[in-house]
Design a protein around this motif. Sequence first.
Motif, mmCIF file in Angstrom:
data_model
loop_
_atom_site.group_PDB
_atom_site.id
_atom_site.type_symbol
_atom_site.label_atom_id
_atom_site.label_comp_id
_atom_site.label_asym_id
_atom_site.label_seq_id
_atom_site.Cartn_x
_atom_site.Cartn_y
_atom_site.Cartn_z
ATOM 1 N N THR A 363 0.904 -1.225 0.160
ATOM 2 C CA THR A 363 0.004 0.087 -0.038
ATOM 3 C C THR A 363 0.706 1.122 -0.235
ATOM 4 O O THR A 363 1.717 1.299 0.850
ATOM 5 C CB THR A 363 -0.639 -0.001 1.150
ATOM 6 N N ILE A 364 0.469 2.353 -0.878
ATOM 7 C CA ILE A 364 1.355 3.538 -0.987
ATOM 8 C C ILE A 364 0.411 4.507 -0.059
ATOM 9 O O ILE A 364 -0.886 4.379 -0.322
ATOM 10 C CB ILE A 364 1.146 4.204 -2.319
ATOM 11 N N VAL A 365 1.023 4.914 1.118
ATOM 12 C CA VAL A 365 0.271 5.756 2.076
ATOM 13 C C VAL A 365 0.692 7.209 2.007
ATOM 14 O O VAL A 365 1.962 7.572 2.170
ATOM 15 C CB VAL A 365 0.252 5.126 3.304
ATOM 16 N N GLU A 366 0.002 8.330 2.062
ATOM 17 C CA GLU A 366 0.458 9.749 2.185
ATOM 18 C C GLU A 366 0.597 9.846 3.816
ATOM 19 O O GLU A 366 -0.174 9.096 4.439
ATOM 20 C CB GLU A 366 -0.571 10.610 1.449
ATOM 21 N N PRO A 367 1.518 10.651 4.080
ATOM 22 C CA PRO A 367 1.837 10.976 5.447
ATOM 23 C C PRO A 367 0.382 11.120 6.391
ATOM 24 O O PRO A 367 0.236 10.582 7.406
ATOM 25 C CB PRO A 367 2.567 12.251 5.434
ATOM 26 N N ARG A 371 -3.006 7.408 10.027
ATOM 27 C CA ARG A 371 -3.977 7.092 11.166
ATOM 28 C C ARG A 371 -4.690 5.790 10.708
ATOM 29 O O ARG A 371 -5.103 4.952 11.261
ATOM 30 C CB ARG A 371 -4.644 8.241 11.465
ATOM 31 N N LEU A 372 -4.975 6.168 9.540
ATOM 32 C CA LEU A 372 -6.120 5.040 8.674
ATOM 33 C C LEU A 372 -5.226 3.670 8.790
ATOM 34 O O LEU A 372 -5.824 2.701 8.620
ATOM 35 C CB LEU A 372 -6.370 5.267 7.312
ATOM 36 N N LEU A 373 -3.883 3.993 8.418
ATOM 37 C CA LEU A 373 -3.401 2.701 8.261
ATOM 38 C C LEU A 373 -3.286 1.719 9.603
ATOM 39 O O LEU A 373 -3.409 0.672 9.440
ATOM 40 C CB LEU A 373 -1.922 3.085 7.780
ATOM 41 N N ARG A 374 -3.092 2.647 10.636
ATOM 42 C CA ARG A 374 -3.081 1.892 11.868
ATOM 43 C C ARG A 374 -4.533 1.208 12.209
ATOM 44 O O ARG A 374 -4.442 0.081 12.705
ATOM 45 C CB ARG A 374 -2.628 2.873 13.043
ATOM 46 N N ALA A 375 -5.584 1.852 11.612
ATOM 47 C CA ALA A 375 -7.027 1.370 11.766
ATOM 48 C C ALA A 375 -7.118 0.048 11.099
ATOM 49 O O ALA A 375 -7.621 -0.812 11.562
ATOM 50 C CB ALA A 375 -8.022 2.296 11.201
ATOM 51 N N VAL A 376 -6.405 -0.054 9.816
ATOM 52 C CA VAL A 376 -6.622 -1.124 9.082
ATOM 53 C C VAL A 376 -5.819 -2.195 9.777
ATOM 54 O O VAL A 376 -6.197 -3.401 9.608
ATOM 55 C CB VAL A 376 -5.568 -0.932 7.756
ATOM 56 N N ILE A 384 1.069 -4.565 9.527
ATOM 57 C CA ILE A 384 1.418 -4.039 8.271
ATOM 58 C C ILE A 384 2.834 -3.510 8.449
ATOM 59 O O ILE A 384 3.094 -2.657 9.499
ATOM 60 C CB ILE A 384 0.391 -3.069 8.002
ATOM 61 N N THR A 385 3.894 -3.887 7.714
ATOM 62 C CA THR A 385 5.025 -3.539 7.911
ATOM 63 C C THR A 385 5.240 -2.022 7.229
ATOM 64 O O THR A 385 4.940 -2.115 6.072
ATOM 65 C CB THR A 385 6.106 -4.445 7.363
ATOM 66 N N ILE A 386 5.705 -1.273 7.932
ATOM 67 C CA ILE A 386 6.296 0.069 7.080
ATOM 68 C C ILE A 386 7.404 0.079 6.796
ATOM 69 O O ILE A 386 8.534 -0.004 7.618
ATOM 70 C CB ILE A 386 5.788 1.215 7.894
ATOM 71 N N ALA A 387 7.693 0.194 5.211
ATOM 72 C CA ALA A 387 8.920 -0.095 4.894
ATOM 73 C C ALA A 387 9.447 1.285 3.843
ATOM 74 O O ALA A 387 8.486 1.750 3.527
ATOM 75 C CB ALA A 387 8.944 -1.171 3.844
ATOM 76 N N PRO A 388 10.764 1.622 3.788
ATOM 77 C CA PRO A 388 10.794 2.757 2.953
ATOM 78 C C PRO A 388 10.941 2.100 1.655
ATOM 79 O O PRO A 388 10.788 1.084 1.328
ATOM 80 C CB PRO A 388 12.517 2.877 3.428
ATOM 81 N N VAL A 389 10.596 3.241 0.865
ATOM 82 C CA VAL A 389 10.433 3.035 -0.715
ATOM 83 C C VAL A 389 11.760 2.457 -1.102
ATOM 84 O O VAL A 389 12.855 3.148 -0.831
ATOM 85 C CB VAL A 389 10.040 4.126 -1.364
ATOM 86 N N PRO A 390 11.910 1.545 -1.917
ATOM 87 C CA PRO A 390 13.201 0.918 -2.215
ATOM 88 C C PRO A 390 14.195 2.126 -2.893
ATOM 89 O O PRO A 390 13.449 2.981 -3.622
ATOM 90 C CB PRO A 390 13.014 -0.017 -3.091
ATOM 91 N N ARG A 471 -5.698 5.274 17.657
ATOM 92 C CA ARG A 471 -6.960 6.026 17.267
ATOM 93 C C ARG A 471 -7.825 5.587 16.500
ATOM 94 O O ARG A 471 -7.276 5.185 15.318
ATOM 95 C CB ARG A 471 -6.464 7.381 16.636
ATOM 96 N N PRO A 472 -9.112 5.256 16.458
ATOM 97 C CA PRO A 472 -9.820 4.758 15.359
ATOM 98 C C PRO A 472 -9.943 5.796 14.222
ATOM 99 O O PRO A 472 -9.811 6.990 14.569
ATOM 100 C CB PRO A 472 -11.198 4.665 16.079
ATOM 101 N N ALA A 473 -9.816 5.259 13.244
ATOM 102 C CA ALA A 473 -9.820 6.302 12.195
ATOM 103 C C ALA A 473 -10.769 6.182 11.170
ATOM 104 O O ALA A 473 -11.622 7.171 10.676
ATOM 105 C CB ALA A 473 -8.464 5.859 11.203
ATOM 106 N N TYR A 474 -11.350 4.954 10.503
ATOM 107 C CA TYR A 474 -12.415 4.789 9.756
ATOM 108 C C TYR A 474 -13.696 5.382 10.263
ATOM 109 O O TYR A 474 -14.566 5.556 9.904
ATOM 110 C CB TYR A 474 -12.465 3.495 8.922
#
Length: 575
Positions: A363-367, A371-376, A384-390, A471-474
């Motif tokens: 998933t490409i996420v904007e900064p 929060r939504l990502l954590r809700a997912v 969900i591992t947050i990785a740097p873009v290669p 924080r709930p996001a959705y």
Amino acid sequence: MKHTTTPSPTEPAAKGFSPGFAALGLEASLLTTLEALGYEEPTPIQREAIPPLLEGRDLLGQAATGTGKTAAFALPLLQRIAHGPRQRPTALVLVPTRELAVQVSEAVQRYGKELRISVLALYGGQAMGPQLQALRRGVEVIVATPGRALDHLRRKTLKLADLQVVVLDEADEMLDMGFADDLDAILEETPATKQTALFSATMPPRIASIARRHLKNPIEVTIAREPVKAGAAPRVQQTAYVVARQHKVSALARVLDIAMPKSALVFCRTRLEVDEVTAALNSRGYRSEAIHGGMSQVQRDRVMQAFRTGQTELLVATDVAARGLDIPSVSHVINYDLPSSLEVYVHRIGRTGRAGREGAAMTIVEPREQRLLRAVEQHTKARITIAPVPSLGDLLAKRLERTKSSIQETLEAGGLEDFRRVVDALSASADPADIAAAAIKLVYRSHGGDREEEEIPAVQMRAPEPYRSSRPAYGSAPQGDRGRAPRGGPSRGGRAAGTVRVYVGAGRAAGIRPGDLVGAIANEAGVPSRMIGAIEVEERFSLVDVQEEAARQIIEALGRTRIKGQKVAVRLFRD
Ligand code: AMP
């Protein structure tokens, strides 16, 4: 009254306006705009919030950034004010940060294009001259941070007596930043007859209290969701890459260049994005095809056929288009956007990892969507591992690796006699190792090795938990008041990576609370609150962790301003 909803599985017509939006009561000019923007159907918060807002009801909505809440309030607001007496201003939207003021005002402008409604963003750190000029000329919709709105009210350069609509956006964030009194003072100046909508990602008691004081018999909108039962969400490896909006396409291409999926689904929110992404991928040598609700059945069938037979390696789709399709399991699902509801996310990633096969969801996420990502993550009960873009280096290494393995495979396959003769002939004038290297270079190039690539800038993550904890996001729970302060986060000596500490020469003795510092930083320096980490207020001074990239701006702005009415020393703090 409490309204809840779950996303409807219905698929709108393939062409023309989405009956989804039309059924909400929006007028033709807005539907035309939504069509042009490529929105195929309303998000859950839009489905629930738009009809009552169009009726003029007050509304209390639980939704965060990324759920489509801006359109949920902006569309009815625009429709209502377009046909009433166009006072200047007619509507006021209060938002916590300068960043959001700009984003929301741009969104309102975009949605109101056909209705020709004028919009102005007002926030701290912006020169007063142009703001005053614009206010004098008169604008219909003002999107403002509370501090700056109050400033103009006091100067009498902003008058709210004729307001018809007020929106409080990200209300919990505004309270966190210490704007509670400012909000009360602003709302005091607005007429009792106005319509008010309040949106907040969380519903702590302090929000309920504001709602009680300022909303009249509001309709409550919460997007209900069944928690996914353990094991129900697909067990696929999930990775997220956080990048600035302008680098999303490059990030997507980079992720694909590294993963090299044989067949993958790329999901976008809108038709426009589907078309843009498809064109961008094809220009990079991918065989990708678009599929969305704007296409005829014949076109869709053709695209699906090409995908099933492997002629097309990437299918770029909107959720609506993908919903009705019998798509074979793919090795990768790539979300170019986070979807606007959790159920849609689960549905998307369910297209991979089927029947015990391995699958990956990227998933490409904007900064601002973190929060939504954590809700997912909470919803799918999977990490969900947050990785740097290669990086460019990663890409080059991968391409060399790929070249090496294709040469190894060719070696193993044998049948090289004809080519040996070429080597023999060349060996008369060149070293065999050089000949091999030149041949490898050609293979490398054919793998895209000579394509110009740029480094994609890394984005700093928000400060770590717990200060931005669960924080709930959705939508829904957990509930509870996080309290105004202190922000948690790492204690002194244990700062988050990429942050520096700022010393502010005033503390408890001067009546400083963490909220004052957050408010001052957000308003004066125009820095979003996510750039701010742990805050310690001591008796005579305070220490604020801030993202390194924003430090200088913050120090300069705080140095110029007054905090609690006093000038204070502000400098970088060295432990
Ligand atoms: P928001 O939650 O308001 O910040 O919106 C998040 C993003 O979703 C924005 O980029 C919007 O353009 C997009 N968006 C909002 N509503 C829809 C919709 N119904 N369909 C597709 N995209 C949408």
